[in-house]
Write a protein that holds these residues in place. Structure first.
Motif, mmCIF file in Angstrom:
data_model
loop_
_atom_site.group_PDB
_atom_site.id
_atom_site.type_symbol
_atom_site.label_atom_id
_atom_site.label_comp_id
_atom_site.label_asym_id
_atom_site.label_seq_id
_atom_site.Cartn_x
_atom_site.Cartn_y
_atom_site.Cartn_z
ATOM 1 N N ILE A 186 0.841 -1.200 0.000
ATOM 2 C CA ILE A 186 0.000 0.000 0.000
ATOM 3 C C ILE A 186 0.873 1.245 0.000
ATOM 4 O O ILE A 186 0.574 2.236 -0.681
ATOM 5 N N GLY A 187 1.975 1.195 0.747
ATOM 6 C CA GLY A 187 2.898 2.329 0.777
ATOM 7 C C GLY A 187 3.469 2.641 -0.599
ATOM 8 O O GLY A 187 3.577 3.810 -0.991
ATOM 9 N N ILE A 188 3.819 1.602 -1.338
ATOM 10 C CA ILE A 188 4.366 1.794 -2.687
ATOM 11 C C ILE A 188 3.323 2.408 -3.613
ATOM 12 O O ILE A 188 3.620 3.313 -4.399
ATOM 13 N N VAL A 189 2.092 1.945 -3.517
ATOM 14 C CA VAL A 189 1.012 2.488 -4.344
ATOM 15 C C VAL A 189 0.780 3.964 -4.026
ATOM 16 O O VAL A 189 0.642 4.801 -4.935
ATOM 17 N N LEU A 190 0.761 4.310 -2.740
ATOM 18 C CA LEU A 190 0.555 5.701 -2.343
ATOM 19 C C LEU A 190 1.705 6.584 -2.820
ATOM 20 O O LEU A 190 1.489 7.701 -3.304
ATOM 21 N N LEU A 191 2.927 6.094 -2.686
ATOM 22 C CA LEU A 191 4.084 6.850 -3.173
ATOM 23 C C LEU A 191 3.988 7.083 -4.675
ATOM 24 O O LEU A 191 4.284 8.180 -5.163
ATOM 25 N N ALA A 192 3.576 6.063 -5.406
ATOM 26 C CA ALA A 192 3.452 6.187 -6.858
ATOM 27 C C ALA A 192 2.429 7.255 -7.225
ATOM 28 O O ALA A 192 2.652 8.069 -8.127
ATOM 29 N N LEU A 193 1.309 7.287 -6.515
ATOM 30 C CA LEU A 193 0.277 8.282 -6.789
ATOM 31 C C LEU A 193 0.758 9.691 -6.459
ATOM 32 O O LEU A 193 0.541 10.646 -7.219
ATOM 33 N N ILE A 194 1.442 9.840 -5.328
ATOM 34 C CA ILE A 194 1.938 11.152 -4.905
ATOM 35 C C ILE A 194 2.966 11.686 -5.895
ATOM 36 O O ILE A 194 2.919 12.848 -6.319
ATOM 37 N N LEU A 195 3.908 10.834 -6.297
ATOM 38 C CA LEU A 195 4.947 11.278 -7.222
ATOM 39 C C LEU A 195 4.384 11.544 -8.613
ATOM 40 O O LEU A 195 4.871 12.429 -9.329
ATOM 41 N N ASP A 196 3.353 10.803 -8.997
ATOM 42 C CA ASP A 196 2.732 11.064 -10.297
ATOM 43 C C ASP A 196 2.048 12.429 -10.288
ATOM 44 O O ASP A 196 2.131 13.176 -11.265
ATOM 45 N N LEU A 197 1.393 12.764 -9.188
ATOM 46 C CA LEU A 197 0.779 14.089 -9.066
ATOM 47 C C LEU A 197 1.855 15.177 -9.092
ATOM 48 O O LEU A 197 1.652 16.246 -9.681
ATOM 49 N N ALA A 198 2.985 14.893 -8.460
ATOM 50 C CA ALA A 198 4.089 15.852 -8.472
ATOM 51 C C ALA A 198 4.595 16.072 -9.895
ATOM 52 O O ALA A 198 4.899 17.204 -10.294
ATOM 53 N N LEU A 199 4.666 14.995 -10.680
ATOM 54 C CA LEU A 199 5.108 15.137 -12.070
ATOM 55 C C LEU A 199 4.099 15.917 -12.904
ATOM 56 O O LEU A 199 4.480 16.669 -13.811
ATOM 57 N N LEU A 200 2.822 15.730 -12.620
ATOM 58 C CA LEU A 200 1.800 16.516 -13.316
ATOM 59 C C LEU A 200 2.005 18.010 -13.051
ATOM 60 O O LEU A 200 1.893 18.847 -13.957
ATOM 61 N N LEU A 201 2.320 18.337 -11.792
ATOM 62 C CA LEU A 201 2.577 19.733 -11.442
ATOM 63 C C LEU A 201 3.834 20.241 -12.146
ATOM 64 O O LEU A 201 3.855 21.369 -12.660
ATOM 65 N N VAL A 202 4.870 19.410 -12.175
ATOM 66 C CA VAL A 202 6.099 19.782 -12.880
ATOM 67 C C VAL A 202 5.796 20.049 -14.348
ATOM 68 O O VAL A 202 6.316 21.009 -14.942
ATOM 69 N N GLY A 203 4.957 19.213 -14.936
ATOM 70 C CA GLY A 203 4.588 19.402 -16.334
ATOM 71 C C GLY A 203 3.884 20.725 -16.559
ATOM 72 O O GLY A 203 4.144 21.416 -17.548
ATOM 73 N N ARG A 204 2.992 21.094 -15.641
ATOM 74 C CA ARG A 204 2.279 22.370 -15.768
ATOM 75 C C ARG A 204 3.244 23.546 -15.679
ATOM 76 O O ARG A 204 3.090 24.547 -16.367
ATOM 77 N N LEU A 205 4.239 23.404 -14.819
ATOM 78 C CA LEU A 205 5.170 24.509 -14.594
ATOM 79 C C LEU A 205 6.248 24.620 -15.661
ATOM 80 O O LEU A 205 6.810 25.700 -15.862
ATOM 81 N N THR A 206 6.574 23.505 -16.297
ATOM 82 C CA THR A 206 7.700 23.498 -17.236
ATOM 83 C C THR A 206 7.282 23.451 -18.701
ATOM 84 O O THR A 206 8.139 23.514 -19.570
ATOM 85 N N THR A 207 5.992 23.342 -18.968
ATOM 86 C CA THR A 207 5.516 23.314 -20.350
ATOM 87 C C THR A 207 4.873 24.654 -20.690
ATOM 88 O O THR A 207 3.983 25.125 -19.972
ATOM 89 N N SER A 208 5.334 25.266 -21.763
ATOM 90 C CA SER A 208 4.800 26.575 -22.149
ATOM 91 C C SER A 208 3.327 26.444 -22.514
ATOM 92 O O SER A 208 2.856 25.396 -22.962
ATOM 93 N N LYS A 209 2.583 27.539 -22.344
ATOM 94 C CA LYS A 209 1.151 27.517 -22.631
ATOM 95 C C LYS A 209 0.870 27.181 -24.097
ATOM 96 O O LYS A 209 -0.088 26.485 -24.416
ATOM 97 N N GLY A 210 1.726 27.672 -24.993
ATOM 98 C CA GLY A 210 1.528 27.392 -26.411
ATOM 99 C C GLY A 210 1.623 25.914 -26.726
ATOM 100 O O GLY A 210 0.845 25.390 -27.525
ATOM 101 N N VAL A 211 2.563 25.213 -26.066
ATOM 102 C CA VAL A 211 2.720 23.771 -26.290
ATOM 103 C C VAL A 211 1.563 23.015 -25.677
ATOM 104 O O VAL A 211 1.038 22.049 -26.247
#
Length: 213
Positions: A186-211
């Motif tokens: 369960i810990g591994i699953v929760l970590l995977a979900l948390i880090l995936d959400l973190a990557l989604l945020l990174v994507g929002r911050l690092t991808t230009s609006k035009g792209v």
């Protein structure tokens, strides 16, 4: 199981931190390696079928077999775990990086060169930013896959939640066997979900609006 987790919460948090650290470090290394290889492949089109075949074949190698091959070279411990997780993490990122770089509009590249941009500058300011959303998708897949692979690290005395999974398996029939294995899973699953959400945020911050549009 709740009482089991509460009583061992400190060790559980330490294992979870080590697990996340191993995966993040491996994915970072894998991203650098995959992007460099993708750049080489896109500059040498004849190499692309080989790269795709290797990346596909690499995923079929059992993790225990890979660890067995690494043990005589790197021995027990964190290094073997890191190398094994990085190996698997490279593969999905590499395939996406190749697709992303190949998908960049040639006209934009020619325009950049016409403006006097050097090849490295074109790569850094045009190709990679445009390919980044596709590369990031590969990183997300890689991270999710690496979470499971990192559990095998316990077999070579590596860090992470895999230690509790193996402990539970070795104590099958014992009082806390299921608790060890289930809480770690369960810990591994929760970590995977948390880090995936973190990557989604990174994507929002690092991808230009035009792209993104």
């Amino acid at each position: 199981m709740w009482d089991f987790v509460v009583d061992r919460r400190e060790q559980l948090l330490i294992n979870a931190w080590n697990h996340a650290y191993l995966v993040i470090l491996a994915v970072l290394f894998a991203t650098v390696i995959a992007v460099v290889l993708a750049v080489v492949v896109t500059r040498l089109p004849k190499v692309e079928p080989v790269a795709n075949a290797v990346s596909a074949a690499g995923l079929t190698i059992p993790s225990f077999a890979l660890i067995g091959l690494l043990l005589p070279v790197t021995g027990l411990g964190d290094v073997t775990a890191l190398v094994a997780v990085t190996f698997y993490a490279v593969l999905p990122i590499l395939r996406n990086a190749i697709v992303g770089l190949q998908g960049v509009e040639p006209g934009l590249v020619e325009s950049a060169r016409g403006m006097g941009m050097s090849e490295p500058m074109t790569l850094l300011r045009i190709k990679l930013p445009l390919a980044w959303p596709v590369i990031l998708s590969g990183i997300r897949v890689s991270l999710q896959m690496s979470m499971g692979v990192a559990a095998i690290a316990a077999y070579v005395l590596g860090p992470g939640l895999g230690a509790w999974i193996f402990q539970g398996l070795t104590q099958v029939g014992g009082k806390n066997a299921v608790n060890y294995a289930l809480s770690a899973t369960i810990g591994i699953v929760l970590l995977a979900l948390i880090l995936d959400l973190a990557l989604l945020l990174v994507g929002r911050l690092t991808t230009s609006k035009g792209v993104r549009v």
